[in-house]
Design an enzyme around this catalytic site. Structure first.
Site, PDB file in Angstrom:
ATOM      1  CG  ASP A 187      37.206  41.363  38.270  1.00  0.00           C
ATOM      2  OD1 ASP A 187      37.646  42.353  37.443  1.00  0.00           O
ATOM      3  OD2 ASP A 187      37.623  40.646  39.179  1.00  0.00           O
TER       4      ASP A 187
ATOM      5  CD  GLU B  46      39.430  43.848  34.929  1.00  0.00           C
ATOM      6  OE1 GLU B  46      40.727  44.254  35.242  1.00  0.00           O
ATOM      7  OE2 GLU B  46      38.972  42.823  35.101  1.00  0.00           O
TER       8      GLU B  46
ATOM      9  CG  ASP C 133      38.208  37.765  41.785  1.00  0.00           C
ATOM     10  OD1 ASP C 133      39.371  38.633  41.396  1.00  0.00           O
ATOM     11  OD2 ASP C 133      38.375  36.561  41.862  1.00  0.00           O
TER      12      ASP C 133
END
Ligand SMILES: [Zn+2]
Length: 366
Positions: free
Chosen positions: A182, A266, A348
């Site tokens: 992340d 992501e 996170d």
């Protein structure tokens, strides 16, 4: 499958070669700016894009003939690319003139027959002939050289980036070990194991120094002697930092690519993100983008995968233990606290675990 790979080496041109390099940097910049002028004029008159070639300019400005003609062709290609980007996405901004002092001095040339060769500590370049090079790493024999970019750093030294192409047979690797990463502001990422990809201390120290030197610059009278000196100092520091950063990103991505079979990240749009976070156009912006692209090819060449998770997947608001989705989680809230199962985790870290789960789902669905 065709892969490309770049190698950067220090160049040590002699006095004659330095003069010619300076000339080549100047000519490519001159041509780029002239073409930009003419394109703008043509557009204002006709509202149409015009494709220009160096040939016409070489007649009008014969000194252009003294330098490597491929360098000029590439200057033209760069300009066309800048225009294409601008027309596709206005956020790229209108192509800008290259400045003698601010723009990086560099040019790119291509391999045609045997005009460029790397042999016994020397690099043969068009017009320049053999230039001394410090080749600190070997290049596999099956690699084919495609192009070379020569540039001068702010501290006056030269470097050559050699772009190679090679064929590889890739066997898809069965996914046994998977990790999620992340993006985290401040460090590079937090992974689903709870580790952070933090920059080393020496890098942080340099970053602080750069910020300090930049502050000092703002107190100086613009274009004064001290100001110019300070500018130079900042430029040198800046390049040192970007070298170190690159090096670190390579090491970090290599380590992950070797240790894991699949990596879920992501699918962030870095440009959008830097806009929304007001990061501005400074050098720290694209670290994560660079890191992901390094990671992508390092995984790919081992038959492994980088899974890009849809950015509308609310990774940070989902509880990684029970799947409960929080209504909202303000950006300043660093701890994830699940209202359903009471799970508490670093924000996170929780998001990274979710990305990893999401990645598994994608793999199972194909
Ligand atoms: Zn929960």
């Amino acid at each position: 499958m065709k892969q490309q790979r770049g190698f950067k080496f220090a160049l040590y041109p002699d006095a004659r070669q330095r003069v010619l390099l300076e000339k080549t940097f100047g000519c490519t910049r001159f041509l780029y700016n002239k073409m930009l002028d003419d394109k703008i004029r043509h557009y204002e008159q006709t509202k149409e894009n015009i494709i220009l070639t160096p040939a016409y300019y070489k007649e009008a400005y014969p000194f252009l003939k003294e330098v490597d003609c491929m360098a000029l062709v590439n200057a033209q290609r760069n300009l066309e690319r800048a225009f294409r980007n601008f027309f596709r996405d206005r956020r790229y901004g209108f192509p800008r003139w290259k400045s003698k002092h601010k723009s990086r001095k560099s040019y790119t040339t291509n391999v045609i027959h045997h005009n460029i060769e790397l042999k016994d500590g020397y690099l043969k370049l068009p017009k320049l002939k053999w230039v001394k090079i410090r080749q600190h790493r070997g290049i596999p024999e099956e690699y084919r050289l495609k192009s070379v970019t020569v540039s001068q750093c702010a501290n006056g030294t030269y470097e050559a980036s050699l772009l190679y192409e090679y064929e590889i047979e890739i066997q898809p690797k069965k996914v046994e070990r998977m990790i999620g990463l992340d993006y985290a502001q401040g460090c590079l990422y937090i992974d689903s194991e709870g580790n952070s990809g933090d920059y080393p201390h020496y890098y942080r120290r340099l970053e602080h120094r750069l910020a300090k030197e930049q502050r000092r610059l703002t107190h100086m009278e613009k274009n004064s002697r001290n100001w110019i000196k300070q500018k130079q100092r900042i430029q040198v520091l800046y390049e040192k930092i970007s070298h170190q950063r690159r090096d670190f990103l390579h090491k970090q991505s290599r380590q992950i690519a070797n240790a894991w079979d699949a990596v879920a990240v992501e699918d962030l749009n870095m440009m959008e993100m830097s806009k929304s976070l007001h990061l501005g156009k400074n050098l720290m912006d694209n670290s994560y983008g660079m890191f992901r692209s390094f990671l992508a090819y390092k995984l790919e060449e081992q038959g492994k995968q980088l899974l890009r998770i849809d950015r509308y997947f609310a990774s940070s608001r989902v509880c990684s233990r029970c799947g409960n989705v929080l209504e909202e989680l303000p950006i300043e809230e660093r701890i994830f606290h699940c209202s359903a199962c009471g799970h508490v985790m670093d924000r996170d870290h929780n998001a990274a675990v979710n990305l990893c789960h999401e990645g598994r789902k994608i793999l199972q669905s194909v």
